[in-house]
Structures are given as C-alpha cells and as structure tokens.
Design an enzyme around this catalytic site. Structure first.
Site, PDB file in Angstrom:
ATOM      1  N   GLU A 101      29.560  11.760  55.136  1.00  0.00           N
ATOM      2  CA  GLU A 101      29.816  10.939  53.949  1.00  0.00           C
ATOM      3  C   GLU A 101      29.453  11.683  52.664  1.00  0.00           C
ATOM      4  O   GLU A 101      30.196  11.663  51.689  1.00  0.00           O
ATOM      5  CB  GLU A 101      28.992   9.640  54.007  1.00  0.00           C
ATOM      6  N   GLU A 102      28.290  12.333  52.663  1.00  0.00           N
ATOM      7  CA  GLU A 102      27.800  12.935  51.416  1.00  0.00           C
ATOM      8  C   GLU A 102      28.477  14.269  51.108  1.00  0.00           C
ATOM      9  O   GLU A 102      28.617  14.632  49.941  1.00  0.00           O
ATOM     10  CB  GLU A 102      26.272  13.129  51.473  1.00  0.00           C
ATOM     11  N   GLU A 155      25.890  10.471  57.865  1.00  0.00           N
ATOM     12  CA  GLU A 155      25.412  10.678  56.502  1.00  0.00           C
ATOM     13  C   GLU A 155      25.887  12.027  55.941  1.00  0.00           C
ATOM     14  O   GLU A 155      26.272  12.124  54.774  1.00  0.00           O
ATOM     15  CB  GLU A 155      23.878  10.607  56.450  1.00  0.00           C
TER      16      GLU A 155
END
Lengths: 277, 277
Positions: A156-157, A153
């Site tokens: 990705e962010e 996460e």
C-alpha cells in the site's frame, strides 16, 4: 409475544450454554416493544437454564441501548457499527471472555540483496514533516495474519511486492489509546519488485537506502528502541541473528493458524512439513 | 448554555487537535438537556478548528447514547462500564486509531532442574473434565506485560513463584470471539518454589510431571500445535532452541517498554545493558 420475539430477535445458541441475540430489523424498533420482548426472553432463557446472553445492537438501534441496560445488560465491546452487550442469567459469577485489549502493528524491514532497505517519510502522524527515513509501519487488520499485514502495508505505502522471511522482534506498550495496549512486530520481508509507487495520501517520499545509512541517522541513534532494532537488522544481515519463522499448523479445534517459532537448526520446521505431507 | 456545558461536559484536549469529553455526573442527565449542550459544543469545536471528538459515556448515562448518535457520533469501543463514541468535526476523512483487535494470552512452561514441568487439569472450559495435563494458561490483563502476566497466572493457578526466562513461540488465531483475534504466547519460566497450592475455583489438580510424560500424552501427540509446542520445549531443554528474551528499553516518546528479541549470542543484550548503565 412469542411471534413478536421471533420477528424481533434473531437467537443463535453458542457453545457455552448461552445465546447470541441480534436485532436485525432494518427499521427503528420501538423501545417499549423491545423492553417487553426482552423481559419475556430473559424469563424464557432462565427457564431454559441458559447462562450468558450476548445482545448485538446495530448502531441503527441506539435507542434500545438504554432499554437493554435497564434490563440488566452491561457493555462488552463495540465496533463502529454495533454495540455488544451481555447479561449473565444464573446467580453465579459470569465467565464472559475478556474484551480485546491490544492493537497489533507492524514495522517492516524490506531488504534487497544489495543490503538496501525500503524506507519512507510520512506526511502525518508523529513523524510527519520530519526528515526521518523510517521503515513502513501500519496496523494489522482485524482477522489478518501478522505476516500478511506486513506484506499489505508495504504494498500500500510503496507499491513493492514482497514475501515474508522472518519476525525479528516485537514490542509491547501500554496506554497507547486510553487503557488499550499495543503490540508492534518487526518483520523482515524479501522484495519481489523494486519500482516504488508511493501512496500519495500518507507517504511523502520512499526510497531504497543502505542499511548503514538508515542506522546512522541521528534520530535512530539517539532513540533506544530505534537503535536497538537497527542493530538487530544489521546482525541479521551479518548472519548473527535468528528471528521467528511462521509455520502453518492446526489448533486443537482444527483451525489453521500461524505458529511463530525460532528455526535455527530447521529440524522443527522440517518435522512439521513432513507431518503435513 | 456555556455554564451548563462546563458543568455537564468535562473537556480535555488531546495531542492530535481533538478533545476528549466525559460526562461525569453521578446522577442521570436529561437527554434533551444533553442534546442542546452537545449541539452547542459541536458548534464551538467547529469554530475552534477541532478535529476528533471522543465522548466517553459511563453506563450510568446509557440514556444519552441515542442522543449522541443522533448528533453524529459513532461507536469506537466499549468496556463493561462505559461506551466511547467519536465524531470527526472537519469534512476530511477521519483518522481515529483502530480499535483493539486482539486478546493476548499465555501458555506457561515452568520447568525445574529435574526436567519436570508444572501441569494442571482444569475444572471448566474446553479441557474441563478431561484427563489432559496441560500448561497453565490465562489471559493477559489490559496494561499488563506478557512476562508479568505469565508469572501472575502461574502464581494464581498453582501458588508457584517463578521468574521469566524466555518467550518460546506464539500463535495468532482469528474469530476467537466474534470478529476478534487472539495472540497466545508460550513463555518459559523458572520456578522459585515447589509446593503447589491449587486455585480451587478453576483448577482440578496440579503436579510436577516429567516433560517426556507430558509430551507422550495421546491428546498432545494427536494435536499438531500441542505436539509442536512440546517439541519446542524438549528442544529447549536439550540446548537446541533459542526463544526471545525481554529487554527493557525506551520508545521514542520515552516510555519504558519491553522489546522481545532473540539473544543467541548475547551481544545485543549486553550492548543494551551497557547503554542503560
């Protein structure tokens, strides 16, 4: 009938005296043909002393759902592309396992050696359009380890590479969507890079922010769980908090899984590493 | 058509610009009627700028599943008595939340002040018919808190009343049934009664056993995770281990939930209790 049954239904035995049946045809199947094949199969399964029958129907075969229900099947679970039905053959109460009840999420505390944490502003969701700087959060994929989900996460962010340090806390909440529940794990990660590349579709902005500035945001201070988690993070940086470490161990069936446990004095973990060596 | 739609479909707005639709008729519904009502409704929802449509079909209406799929719906999740389908109205990618991916279980360490733990032999399952004395285990119900699920399982299997002390560790494992994952939480409970009444349907025998005798069982010693958890329990009794306590706190939306966190020096918990007072 037997030839048709073999062609139409793929049957695999499970470990509990039951069978798992799939309809794998790439073309739609006539529901009357399916009905007679299913009835004949149920007769055979009863003769064989089978217990639970799992029937996996790809969404392509949604026309067969009603047929299966008429043949005594009920729903067990569904995913976007298939519906799983079950039928218990004996007269005894069924022992099918419960369906999955929880979604698993992560909130990620990525902190560097200057006591700055990685924070984002989201484009949508309940915090979209607010000025709140928050930890990266996300849903852990089916089959994904919590520690790996946290790393994914963040990557990705924000584009930041990290490694897992510790699980700091978690929260269980209910009725998150319909009757389902949520588990949200607060993970601490160590950054292995510092240049932020935001995910334009979901993230409005991202930056490194002093932990005390994060904790001083009015929204954080006014909302009990945000405030609590901020205090846990500060305690951790002050050396006054010990979360759960992840240790790779074997289940009794030999499967490799993570056990998360407190590791204050390290003796338990060291014992494990020696066993593995 | 509008009158029929109102009669046939119960429509409730959700918080994300979408609607939740149920078919609540107690009698079967004709699939052609349903098809035309659904098509008209989709037209209306598009005019209204709706986003996600959730369609809940009780199993009584399994004949309508195929109709809904033909109208562009896909499966989201299912429970024994209903199937939930979804359709995204705009041309943008859908933002439906992920389905529940994990089942949650507990393994319960109930220990008295003589350092005896509550152990059971199971009638069925993978340990059925073995001589293994094991902790009571079970699945946490949908909507149930982990700490409450541990207390309930012990009461059901052995009749013993308990109170929650601490979460000692947990394990995440995958592909537990089909693609679904498991989280198993090891909970420590304090007994409030001592007379065992076994649950005859599931439990072969139950007793209070010295913790060292439990840990010395060959199966426990030979299986890494059992051995590891036994070591955690022993460390806890020796005062060398701190698990996670449960604190009742508010989420940002005001929902009361449990946060599980380490509580070595008690200052975080005390701070919380003062906030609540």
């Amino acid at each position: 009938m037997e030839a048709e049954r073999v062609e139409l239904l793929s049957v695999v035995e499970d470990h509990y005296g039951g069978v798992v049946v799939s309809v794998e045809n790439q073309e739609p199947v006539d529901s009357e043909l399916f009905s007679s094949v299913l009835e004949a199969s149920i007769y055979n399964w009863r003769q064989q002393g089978r217990k639970g029958v799992w029937l996996k129907l790809p969404i392509l075969h949604s026309n067969l759902v009603h047929t299966a229900v008429k043949a005594g099947f009920r729903y067990h679970h569904a995913e976007p592309d298939y519906l799983m039905l079950v039928r218990w053959i004996p007269e005894t109460p069924d022992t099918f396992p419960a369906n999955a009840s929880h979604r698993v999420g992560v909130a990620v505390f990525v902190v560097n050696d200057k006591k700055e944490m990685l924070v984002v502003q989201e484009k949508s969701g309940i915090f979209g359009g607010t000025a709140l700087w928050k930890m990266p959060t996300g849903v852990v994929n089916e089959g994904e380890d919590i520690c790996d989900g946290a790393i994914r996460e963040v990557k990705e962010e924000t584009g930041i590479e990290t490694k897992f340090v510790e699980l700091l806390a978690f929260r269980q909440s209910h009725n998150s969507f319909f009757e389902k529940s949520d588990l949200m794990f607060v993970c601490m990660l160590e950054p292995l890079s510092s240049d932020i590349q935001i995910q334009a579709s979901e993230i409005e902005a991202a930056q490194w922010m002093p932990v005390e500035d994060y904790a001083a945001q009015p929204f954080v201070q006014e909302h009990e769980q945000f405030d609590f988690v901020a205090k846990i993070c500060s305690s951790k940086l002050d050396g006054n908090y010990t979360g759960f470490s992840n240790v790779r161990t074997c289940t009794s069936s030999g499967k490799k899984t993570y056990l998360y446990l407190s590791n204050r004095d390290a003796s338990l973990l060291l014992a494990s590493k020696q066993d593995q060596a």
